[in-house]
Scaffold this motif. Sequence first.
Motif, mmCIF file in Angstrom:
data_model
loop_
_atom_site.group_PDB
_atom_site.id
_atom_site.type_symbol
_atom_site.label_atom_id
_atom_site.label_comp_id
_atom_site.label_asym_id
_atom_site.label_seq_id
_atom_site.Cartn_x
_atom_site.Cartn_y
_atom_site.Cartn_z
ATOM 1 N N LYS A 33 0.525 -1.437 -0.462
ATOM 2 C CA LYS A 33 0.257 0.293 -0.015
ATOM 3 C C LYS A 33 0.437 1.240 0.029
ATOM 4 O O LYS A 33 0.288 2.193 -0.264
ATOM 5 N N VAL A 34 1.771 1.727 0.810
ATOM 6 C CA VAL A 34 2.713 2.269 0.599
ATOM 7 C C VAL A 34 4.014 2.374 -0.673
ATOM 8 O O VAL A 34 3.659 3.994 -1.322
ATOM 9 N N ILE A 35 4.091 1.738 -0.605
ATOM 10 C CA ILE A 35 3.920 2.012 -2.552
ATOM 11 C C ILE A 35 3.355 2.350 -3.631
ATOM 12 O O ILE A 35 3.756 3.162 -4.415
ATOM 13 N N ASN A 36 2.325 1.949 -3.661
ATOM 14 C CA ASN A 36 1.264 2.860 -4.743
ATOM 15 C C ASN A 36 0.706 3.899 -4.255
ATOM 16 O O ASN A 36 0.731 4.914 -5.014
ATOM 17 N N ALA A 42 1.301 6.542 -6.457
ATOM 18 C CA ALA A 42 0.144 7.632 -7.055
ATOM 19 C C ALA A 42 0.464 9.037 -6.902
ATOM 20 O O ALA A 42 -0.037 10.003 -7.326
ATOM 21 N N ASN A 43 0.875 9.442 -5.884
ATOM 22 C CA ASN A 43 1.471 10.580 -5.153
ATOM 23 C C ASN A 43 3.028 11.787 -5.903
ATOM 24 O O ASN A 43 2.765 12.802 -5.726
ATOM 25 N N TYR A 44 3.773 10.393 -6.309
ATOM 26 C CA TYR A 44 4.580 10.964 -6.577
ATOM 27 C C TYR A 44 5.277 10.607 -7.768
ATOM 28 O O TYR A 44 7.037 11.377 -7.575
ATOM 29 N N GLY A 45 5.139 9.733 -8.377
ATOM 30 C CA GLY A 45 5.499 8.940 -9.421
ATOM 31 C C GLY A 45 6.494 7.491 -8.612
ATOM 32 O O GLY A 45 6.131 7.628 -7.849
ATOM 33 N N GLU A 46 7.271 7.334 -9.762
ATOM 34 C CA GLU A 46 8.454 6.817 -9.207
ATOM 35 C C GLU A 46 9.711 7.831 -9.595
ATOM 36 O O GLU A 46 10.828 7.945 -9.683
ATOM 37 N N ALA A 47 9.138 7.925 -7.344
ATOM 38 C CA ALA A 47 10.458 8.329 -7.011
ATOM 39 C C ALA A 47 11.320 8.283 -6.264
ATOM 40 O O ALA A 47 11.325 6.263 -6.294
ATOM 41 N N GLU A 48 12.681 8.330 -6.204
ATOM 42 C CA GLU A 48 13.824 7.585 -5.888
ATOM 43 C C GLU A 48 13.611 7.287 -4.317
ATOM 44 O O GLU A 48 14.051 6.256 -3.681
ATOM 45 N N THR A 98 12.092 -2.634 -0.319
ATOM 46 C CA THR A 98 13.459 -3.312 0.369
ATOM 47 C C THR A 98 12.121 -4.276 1.294
ATOM 48 O O THR A 98 12.647 -5.607 1.594
ATOM 49 N N ASN A 99 11.396 -3.764 1.816
ATOM 50 C CA ASN A 99 10.654 -3.689 3.229
ATOM 51 C C ASN A 99 10.101 -4.721 2.737
ATOM 52 O O ASN A 99 9.239 -5.818 2.973
ATOM 53 N N LEU A 100 8.888 -4.813 1.265
ATOM 54 C CA LEU A 100 8.298 -6.121 0.756
ATOM 55 C C LEU A 100 8.464 -6.695 0.640
ATOM 56 O O LEU A 100 8.705 -7.975 0.759
ATOM 57 N N ILE A 101 9.981 -6.611 -0.121
ATOM 58 C CA ILE A 101 10.875 -7.524 -0.773
ATOM 59 C C ILE A 101 11.472 -9.341 0.367
ATOM 60 O O ILE A 101 10.809 -10.012 0.230
ATOM 61 N N LEU A 102 12.283 -8.089 1.832
ATOM 62 C CA LEU A 102 12.302 -8.323 2.822
ATOM 63 C C LEU A 102 10.851 -9.692 3.511
ATOM 64 O O LEU A 102 11.601 -10.764 4.091
ATOM 65 N N ALA A 103 10.229 -8.710 3.408
ATOM 66 C CA ALA A 103 8.464 -9.517 3.863
ATOM 67 C C ALA A 103 8.628 -10.795 3.341
ATOM 68 O O ALA A 103 8.205 -11.845 3.531
#
Length: 280
Positions: free
Chosen positions: A95-98, A102-108, A115-120
Motif C-alpha cells: 500500500k505504501v508503494i502504491n 500515485a502521489n509522487y510517481g516513480e520516486a527515488e 526493500t521492506n516488501l521484498i524482505l517480507a
Amino acid sequence: TQNLLKYIIALIISFTCLFGNAQSSFSEKVDSVYAIAQHYYQLGAYSFAIESQQELVTLLENSEYTDAYINQLSMLGSMYDANNDVSSAISTHSKVINLIVANYGEAEFLSTPYTNLILAYIKNGQYDSAKATYKKFGRMYSSLDYIENAEGYLYLAANIREKLQMKYVYSEAELGIAKSEITVAKDYFGDDSPTYGKVAAYIGNLFVFLGDFDEGIPYLKKSVEAYKQNQSGYKEEYIKALNNLADAYISLENYPEAKKIIDDVLPITINYYGDDAPEN
C-alpha cells in the motif's frame, strides 16, 4: 450597517479561532498517539504499538498531511514485521508503494518500501514473489538517469542477498538478483570496472558453492579481468579474484590450470603484502 459589519467580523474571528483550535487539537492528538505508539515499540510491546499506530494512521489517512500518512503507514508495516505478522506487513508495504507512486510517481525514495516488501516476502518463504518484486523494482530504478541510482540499486541488491544468505537460502531467487546486479553494473560502470568485478566474483563464487563450475568459472574470470584493469586501487581485490579462480580449479582437480594462476598471483601477493603476505 455598522452592526452588520461588526457581526460579520465577529463571525470571521470566531470561525478562525474555532478552525485554529481544531487544527491545534488535531496536532495534539496526533502527537499523543504517535508518542504512545513509539513508547510501546521501543519497549518491544509490538501488539500495543500496532494498536496505537493503527489509530495514528486512521487519524492521518484523510487529512491534508499526505507525507505524514505515508511515513506512518510505512512505520506500521515495520511494526508488523517486528511482530512477525508477515501477511499484514506485505499488505502494508504494498500500500505504501502504491501511495508513493500515485502521489509522487516513480520516486527515488521507493527503495525503502520496496526493500521492506521484498524482505517480507523472503521472510514468508515467498521467493518467487520476492524475485518478481525485485525485477519490477529493478526495471523502475535502472530506468532513472542518475548514476547514483545505479549505486543504490546495487546496494539494495546486496542487502537482499545478505538476508538470503543469513537464511542459508542459495536459490534461483538469489542468482536472479545477482544477475540483475551484474547487468546494471555493466550498463552503468562498464565490464572493466571494480563494481562489475565485485558482482562477477559474487556470482562466480555462488555457482562454485552450488557445484556448478561451468557457470561459475566464466564469472570468476570476468572478475579477474575487471580487477586487472584497476590494480592500482584494487590490488587486494585482484589477488583475491585470482585466488578464487585458482580454488575453483583445485576443486575440479584441474591442477595444471590452478598452478598457472598460483604462479601468477604469488609474486603479486609477495610484492603487495611483503613480509605480511598471507600463507595461503
